[in-house]
Design a protein around this motif. Structure first.
Motif, short mmCIF file in Angstrom:
data_model
loop_
_atom_site.label_atom_id
_atom_site.label_comp_id
_atom_site.label_asym_id
_atom_site.label_seq_id
_atom_site.Cartn_x
_atom_site.Cartn_y
_atom_site.Cartn_z
N ILE A 1 13.16 -43.52 18.08
CA ILE A 1 11.73 -44.89 18.19
C ILE A 1 11.82 -45.90 18.10
CG2 ILE A 1 9.07 -45.07 18.50
CD1 ILE A 1 9.49 -41.86 18.39
N ASP A 2 11.72 -46.61 19.19
CA ASP A 2 12.17 -48.27 18.40
C ASP A 2 10.87 -49.21 19.08
OD1 ASP A 2 15.18 -48.51 17.65
OD2 ASP A 2 14.91 -48.49 19.78
N ARG A 3 9.90 -48.41 19.13
CA ARG A 3 8.93 -49.51 19.22
C ARG A 3 7.31 -48.14 19.95
NH1 ARG A 3 6.63 -52.60 24.79
NH2 ARG A 3 6.14 -50.14 24.77
N ILE A 4 6.64 -48.82 18.70
CA ILE A 4 5.26 -48.01 19.20
C ILE A 4 4.28 -49.34 19.91
CG2 ILE A 4 3.38 -46.67 17.82
CD1 ILE A 4 5.23 -44.97 16.57
N ILE A 5 3.02 -48.75 20.36
CA ILE A 5 2.06 -49.41 20.68
C ILE A 5 0.74 -48.23 20.61
CG2 ILE A 5 0.23 -50.51 21.93
CD1 ILE A 5 2.66 -51.22 23.43
N LEU A 6 -0.09 -48.57 19.09
CA LEU A 6 -1.49 -48.14 18.99
C LEU A 6 -2.62 -48.74 20.67
CD1 LEU A 6 -0.89 -46.96 15.55
CD2 LEU A 6 -0.84 -45.84 17.58
N GLY A 7 -2.97 -47.87 21.06
CA GLY A 7 -4.75 -48.63 21.29
C GLY A 7 -5.48 -47.65 21.76
N GLY A 8 -6.83 -48.01 21.40
CA GLY A 8 -7.87 -47.38 21.46
C GLY A 8 -9.34 -48.58 22.04
N LEU A 9 -9.38 -48.03 23.19
CA LEU A 9 -11.15 -48.82 23.56
C LEU A 9 -12.40 -47.61 23.37
CD1 LEU A 9 -12.37 -50.53 25.07
CD2 LEU A 9 -11.67 -49.76 27.15
N PHE A 10 -13.45 -48.04 22.37
CA PHE A 10 -15.02 -47.92 22.79
C PHE A 10 -15.93 -48.90 23.79
CE2 PHE A 10 -19.09 -47.93 22.45
CZ PHE A 10 -19.57 -47.00 22.42
N SER A 11 -15.90 -47.65 25.05
CA SER A 11 -16.96 -48.62 25.74
C SER A 11 -18.26 -48.31 26.73
CB SER A 11 -15.85 -48.64 27.54
OG SER A 11 -15.53 -47.35 27.92
N TRP A 12 -19.62 -48.68 26.25
CA TRP A 12 -20.54 -48.20 27.00
C TRP A 12 -21.06 -48.70 28.07
CZ3 TRP A 12 -25.61 -48.61 23.16
CH2 TRP A 12 -25.94 -47.74 24.18
N ASN A 13 -20.90 -49.02 28.86
CA ASN A 13 -21.81 -49.29 29.94
C ASN A 13 -23.36 -48.68 30.34
OD1 ASN A 13 -21.70 -49.41 33.82
ND2 ASN A 13 -22.89 -50.72 32.87
N PHE A 14 -24.47 -49.36 29.35
CA PHE A 14 -25.45 -49.12 28.70
C PHE A 14 -26.53 -49.74 29.88
CE2 PHE A 14 -24.45 -53.04 26.65
CZ PHE A 14 -25.53 -53.64 27.15
N ALA A 15 -26.72 -50.26 30.62
CA ALA A 15 -27.40 -50.48 31.61
C ALA A 15 -26.87 -51.75 33.08
CB ALA A 15 -28.33 -51.77 31.18
N PRO A 16 -27.35 -51.56 33.91
CA PRO A 16 -26.24 -52.40 34.98
C PRO A 16 -26.18 -53.08 34.97
CG PRO A 16 -28.63 -51.20 36.08
CD PRO A 16 -28.48 -51.30 34.69
N LYS A 17 -24.24 -53.56 34.83
CA LYS A 17 -23.05 -54.16 34.65
C LYS A 17 -23.72 -55.03 32.94
CE LYS A 17 -22.32 -56.79 38.42
NZ LYS A 17 -22.50 -58.25 39.66
#
Length: 720
Positions: free
Chosen positions: A667-683
């Protein structure tokens, strides 16, 4: 002679475009009251005083049949909003109510579609799942295309009962663009029942055509005209904190702030502005493997550029087929682009405006970028100069649901200028679409032309697809658009019979043949390719396609007998979404400069493990042969992920991107990614994103961190 040929081509589409289907005469008379409804999924008394419709028709799996479950819909309005009630009866006890986020959910769902300009081409779609998750989109080109980047401010709720479920919606009029002078809107309603693979509509559509806005029913407003109070101003303060690892191992913490504005001074005009924005996309682009002589295309993901982009789209792109792709003269990823050192060109200001006036649509775009210094791969010091970008777009509706349009896109940087102007349009009937595009480019005084055209017709017994494209040798818009095929011409046609059985497990069969001529000025040769294919779809959402392309080609002065075989299969049900694809070809490998076999395979899979958990992966394999008949190299790339949605509109997604090569055996390359997303009110959103890029050091035989960054972003809507 040319005029006669054009008339022969165009006149049938003018005739077709005046056709109206009797089903479009389904009507609903809107009742108006001053009462308000609490949107909670509980049926209030006011709904008992409102007319209803229940005469839905099955689109699939058995087109034109009666639905297996009863659905009732009611609509009324007050001065501020449109209210919708949909009652879904279910005697199976298998309603799927999965958690989800805006525009991202699975399970049972219902929707309402509104053609608020009465143009038979465009419409809004508002959808709600059985668990209460919302989705909205713009339907374009008579339903042939969809834009899910559009997000409106509206409200919905659902409630599940022992006998079925209920959905209520409140759609404020100030969230819509509409023609205030017309007395009726186009209307349709939809219900998806995943347990039966069943899709039902209020209006009737032919299986070969699919949804058509020109066949919507009518929502009669009577003497009522929608209105809205307030400034219709959306203000979005944006706060950002970003930390990035530096080359010396330390971390740079950079707080920032910006503001976005959306202003709707009238029902048919919108102004968008952004100041000091952060345009970084949340998730890294997928791995790119390219052996052709042309650059790769990457999809735009930055919200400011995707939202409200409908006006700038060229005519003719279709969601359910990638056969014809119009030239992309406005490619927004050129703005604030990523440089060879990984830095991005800063964007200081951006603005969009779009609206309608009678049969005309119009739009404008401007952006200002700053300068950025970097060193290229040879160590040369380069300055990317500050620049100004602009785009102007106009479209006019003709012949019911057809259109003609004009587009200008330009970039000015120092003494350099690059721009392009085009005329494009489409003639449409319900089952045919003929599109065209003619463009002229100017690159610091060097000018040239390009054009494209497409004809796609899906009838009950026969399918026909034709496309052509020509790009002049000096047609250079590399700073504003994506048209890398300079000095090329292509003509391709595919045709064949198709069957839609009324019963049995098979829903469609398409057998086709065709041919393609491709000219590249670099080779001064017309490639000649034949096409043979077979496509089959089943009523349980299983399908497959096999295509064979034999022919004669020439690349880099090498003449050869070319061939290619493509295979794809797909299956979607209430829990699984699976796509498989692969192919084998004899082709020229421009990355290695030789003629040899090339093969590829891949899959994408999603599994709804629980109502709150979704897991899956993409996997791609690329095999490069060599002239000696052995394998030169192969590359394996996988991106497994897990997505957890504990409650609606709150999601945690983690992925790992791995790259393995035969050359290294590791394995030559690793990308680690994480995303927390909260749509707590309209837009309104809270994001926390983390990305880490690691590469193997061949000397130390260990991974080292090349990039590491984390971003905390808060965006909140003030609605005035």
């Amino acid at each position: 002679m040319l005029k006669q040929i054009l008339l022969i081509i165009i006149i049938p589409f003018i005739v077709f475009s005046f056709e109206r289907n009797p089903d479009s005469e389904k009507t609903y008379n809107l009742q108006v009251t001053q009462e308000k409804v609490k949107v909670d999924g509980i049926i209030d008394f006011v709904w008992s005083q409102t007319d209803s419709v229940s005469d839905f028709i099955m689109f699939q799996p058995y087109n034109g049949s009666n639905p297996t479950q009863k659905t009732v819909a009611k609509i009324f309005a007050n001065n501020d909003a449109l209210y919708v009630l949909m009652v879904m009866y279910d005697n199976t006890g298998k309603i799927q109510a999965n958690a989800g986020t805006q525009d991202q959910f699975t399970g049972d769902v219902v929707s309402i579609m509104l053609d608020t300009f009465g143009d038979n081409r465009t419409a809004y779609k508002f959808a709600v799942s059985a668990s209460g998750v919302k989705s909205d989109a713009r339907l374009l080109d008579d339903g042939r295309n969809r834009d899910y980047s559009w997000d409106g401010i509206w409200f919905a709720a659902s409630r599940i009962y022992p006998w079925g479920y209920v959905v209520e919606m409140e759609i404020p009029f100030k969230s819509l663009q509409y023609n205030p002078d017309i007395s009726s809107w186009g209307l349709d309603l939809d219900r998806w029942i995943p347990e039966n693979f069943e899709d039902i509509y209020w209006c009737d559509y032919n299986k070969n055509e699919g949804l058509r806005i020109s066949r919507f029913g009518r929502l009669f407003l009577g003497n009522f005209r929608p209105g809205s109070e307030g400034l219709n101003l959306e203000i979005y303060p944006v706060g950002i904190i970003k930390t990035e690892k530096q080359e010396n191992g330390t971390y740079n913490l950079s707080p920032n702030a910006g503001i976005d504005l959306f202003y709707n001074p009238s029902p048919n005009f919108t102004l968008m502005m952004t100041s000091n924005p952060d345009f970084a996309q949340i998730e890294a682009d997928p791995y790119d493997f390219n052996i052709s002589r042309y650059e790769s295309y990457f999809k735009e993901r930055r919200p400011f550029f995707t939202e409200g982009n409908e006006i700038f789209l060229p005519s003719g792109k279709q969601r359910n087929t990638g056969f014809y792709q119009p030239l992309e003269l406005f490619y927004s990823r050129r703005i604030g682009k990523k440089l060879p050192n990984g830095n991005e060109v800063p964007i200081y200001f951006g603005s969009k405006a779009f609206g309608r006036l009678d049969d005309w649509e119009y739009g404008g775009f401007v952006a200002f970028t700053g300068d950025e210094e970097f060193f290229d791969d040879n160590g040369k010091h380069i300055i990317e100069e500050k620049a100004q970008f602009a785009a102007i777009r106009m479209k006019k509706q003709i012949f019911e649901n057809s259109q003609i349009g004009f587009l200008f896109v330009g970039k000015k940087s120092g003494d350099n200028f690059q721009g392009v102007f085009d005329v494009d349009g489409a003639f449409r009937s319900s089952d045919y679409q003929f599109t065209y595009q003619v463009a002229g480019a100017n690159d610091n005084g060097k000018t040239d032309m390009a054009f494209s055209g497409g004809l796609i017709g899906f009838t009950k017994n026969y399918n026909l697809m034709v496309r052509t494209r020509h790009v002049g040798k000096e047609f250079n818009i590399s700073q504003t658009g994506f048209v890398p095929w300079r000095g090329t011409t292509e003509i391709t046609f595919i045709a064949g019979p198709t069957w839609y059985p009324d019963s049995g497990s098979i829903s469609q069969i398409f057998i086709y043949t065709g041919a393609s001529l491709d000219y590249e000025a670099a080779d001064k040769y017309w490639d000649r390719i034949l096409v043979f294919g077979y496509n089959m779809n089943f009523r349980n959402n299983l399908g497959f396609e096999v295509t064979y392309f034999p022919g004669k080609s020439k690349d880099n002065s090498v003449m050869f007998n070319a061939y290619e075989v493509d295979i794809s299969a797909w299956y979607n049900n209430s829990l699984w979404n699976l796509n498989l694809y692969g192919g084998y070809a004899k082709t020229y490998n421009f990355s290695r400069d030789f003629l040899a076999p090339y093969a590829w395979s891949g899959l994408s899979i999603n599994y709804q493990a629980m109502t709150t958990i979704n897991i899956g992966t993409s996997f791609n394999a690329y095999f490069e042969g060599n002239p000696q008949g052995s394998t030169e190299d192969y590359i394996l790339n996988a991106r497994p992920f897990i997505s957890v949605t504990p409650i609606n509109y709150l999601n945690i997604r983690i992925y790992i991107d791995n790259l393995y090569t035969k050359t290294s055996g590791k394995i030559d390359r690793i990308i680690l990614g994480g995303l927390f997303s909260w749509n707590f009110a309209p837009k309104s959103w809270l994001y926390f994103a983390y990305n880490e890029f690691q590469e193997r050091d061949p000397l130390a035989n260990a991974f080292e961190i090349i990039e590491r960054a984390a971003v905390l972003k808060l965006k909140y809507l003030y609605y005035l």
